[in-house]
Design an enzyme around this catalytic site. Structure first.
Site, mmCIF file in Angstrom:
data_model
loop_
_atom_site.group_PDB
_atom_site.id
_atom_site.type_symbol
_atom_site.label_atom_id
_atom_site.label_comp_id
_atom_site.label_asym_id
_atom_site.label_seq_id
_atom_site.Cartn_x
_atom_site.Cartn_y
_atom_site.Cartn_z
ATOM 1 N N TYR A 102 4.041 -33.785 16.637
ATOM 2 C CA TYR A 102 4.373 -32.665 17.518
ATOM 3 C C TYR A 102 5.207 -33.154 18.699
ATOM 4 O O TYR A 102 4.937 -34.203 19.281
ATOM 5 C CB TYR A 102 3.073 -32.009 17.988
ATOM 6 C CG TYR A 102 3.199 -31.079 19.152
ATOM 7 C CD1 TYR A 102 4.102 -30.022 19.143
ATOM 8 C CD2 TYR A 102 2.402 -31.245 20.286
ATOM 9 C CE1 TYR A 102 4.223 -29.164 20.215
ATOM 10 C CE2 TYR A 102 2.505 -30.385 21.363
ATOM 11 C CZ TYR A 102 3.418 -29.344 21.332
ATOM 12 O OH TYR A 102 3.527 -28.503 22.404
ATOM 13 N N ASP A 179 -4.715 -36.274 14.410
ATOM 14 C CA ASP A 179 -4.596 -34.915 14.925
ATOM 15 C C ASP A 179 -4.860 -33.976 13.750
ATOM 16 O O ASP A 179 -4.061 -33.883 12.822
ATOM 17 C CB ASP A 179 -3.192 -34.698 15.493
ATOM 18 C CG ASP A 179 -3.031 -33.335 16.149
ATOM 19 O OD1 ASP A 179 -3.747 -32.390 15.756
ATOM 20 O OD2 ASP A 179 -2.167 -33.201 17.038
ATOM 21 N N LYS A 204 -5.303 -23.426 18.612
ATOM 22 C CA LYS A 204 -4.788 -23.000 17.316
ATOM 23 C C LYS A 204 -5.905 -22.443 16.430
ATOM 24 O O LYS A 204 -6.536 -21.464 16.787
ATOM 25 C CB LYS A 204 -4.058 -24.168 16.657
ATOM 26 C CG LYS A 204 -3.080 -24.904 17.598
ATOM 27 C CD LYS A 204 -2.053 -24.001 18.233
ATOM 28 C CE LYS A 204 -0.922 -24.743 18.915
ATOM 29 N NZ LYS A 204 -1.287 -25.586 20.069
#
Length: 387
Positions: A102, A179, A204
């Protein structure tokens, strides 16, 4: 007998209120707690930055669902990542991360923590030789102390063998951090596969309703947990009571939501393969995905995230991203509503011009729980605008 996932999601950390019997534990919207004399705390509660019953309940849930013994909740995923690295590394240490992480993670490690003295290298985690070489080489001032991976990755949907990566990291004396945001604890449990630490953006799938920001760290090492807990308290980037309560509420339905996300995404991905405008569909549930077999082995489902590339290049990707009606053009992911994102200019703008840059012909779909017929109809009309 070990309870099932959904039972743990509903009940872990959720003891009925002892005062009233309320089945849902109350939201402790308070910054401080009365003391029965100097230093005489009630059940250890003193000040909201340090402890809060609502945050404690969420942390108990997170630990139970990821199979860890300790969990820590933060104000955002990046706050969790920052606390983790500052707690366990020192200036001179080196991080090896995937070359498709990310954009915010890359920015944190490469621009913020580099000033603090943490060096890094970004490698293709599927290239065992390159990974081993980067880990062994270390940084200019110290050894590799942490290996960082996303699987599935954001937004290229690469699948990494967590067990194999753990072996490489541990042989070098490094920690493996996974992650797990894209998969969620329902679909994948990295600790059970050999990872040392799991991080999440709970904003999320865990929260699941696009109404509460948060981050989490889960692990089973007591010594490391003590260090992380100290940084959580000392720095104070903790989840607020309301955000913790909303995340706890969302987490209880994670299993049923993920089942729908997965089934909808599979249908959307298969439909996209039939479209002449599309050059590539990146979804691990498709048999031709390079990581399909591995995902089937280490995940319980293939998730709700899809990336799509277009034959018409950047112009086509931008046109589709701006033409949907049910899919909302927005950053973030994992909510009940379907979202569409153009990573090159949105979530991954911070890596433009680097080896982590996202293809400009790519859009990312977070497939929600709406009726699948409506989702496909919306994508159909959006792709038809390319004609």
């Amino acid at each position: 007998m070990t309870e099932g996932f959904n039972t743990r999601a509903v009940h872990a950390g959720q003891t009925p209120d002892p005062t009233t019997g309320a089945v849902i534990p109350p939201l402790y919207q308070t910054t401080t707690f009365a003391q029965d004399g100097i230093g005489k705390l009630r059940n250890g509660y003193e000040y909201g930055r340090g402890t809060n019953p609502t945050r404690d309940a969420l942390q108990a849930q997170l630990a139970a669902l990821e199979g860890g013994t300790h969990a820590f909740s933060f104000a955002s995923g990046l706050a969790a990542e920052d606390a983790l690295i500052r707690a366990l590394l020192v200036p001179g240490d080196h991080i090896v991360m995937g070359n498709d992480v990310y954009g915010g993670t890359y920015r944190l490690i490469n621009r913020v923590l580099s000033v603090w003295g943490i060096s890094n290298a970004a490698v293709d985690m599927s290239d065992a030789g390159a990974l081993a070489a980067a880990v062994a080489a270390g940084g200019p001032e110290g050894a590799t102390k942490m290996v960082w991976v996303e699987t599935p990755s954001n937004p290229m949907m690469k699948i990494t063998d967590i067990a194999a990566l753990a072996q490489v990291a541990h042989e070098a004396g490094a920690l493996l951090v996974v992650d797990n945001t894209f998969a969620s604890p329902y679909l994948q449990n990295p600790l059970a596969l050999g990872a040392d630490i799991v991080v999440h953006s709970t904003t999320k799938y865990i929260g699941g309703h696009s109404d509460a920001s948060g981050g989490a760290i889960i692990l089973s090492d007591a010594e490391a947990a003590e260090k992380i807990g100290f940084v959580q308290f000392a720095v104070g980037a903790v989840s607020a009571p309301m955000e913790a309560w909303l995340t706890t509420r969302g987490l209880k339905t994670l299993g049923v939501r993920m089942d729908r996300h997965c089934s909808n995404a599979q249908a959307v991905a298969e439909w996209l393969l039939t479209r002449p405008e599309v050059s590539r569909v990146l979804y691990p549930g498709l048999p031709d995905h390079p990581g399909h077999a591995l995902a089937a082995q280490q995940m319980r489902g293939f998730g709700g995230m899809i990336s799509v590339q277009f034959k018409g290049g950047e112009a086509a990707a931008r046109k589709v991203a701006e033409s949907t009606k049910v899919f909302t053009l927005a950053e973030s992911l994992g909510g009940i509503e379907s979202l569409m994102n153009y990573p090159s200019e949105m979530t991954h703008a911070s890596v433009k011009g680097t080896e982590l840059a996202v293809p400009v012909d790519l859009i990312r779909l977070s497939v929600g729980i709406e009726d699948i017929e409506d989702l496909i109809a919306d994508l159909d009309q959006a792709l038809n605008t390319l004609a």
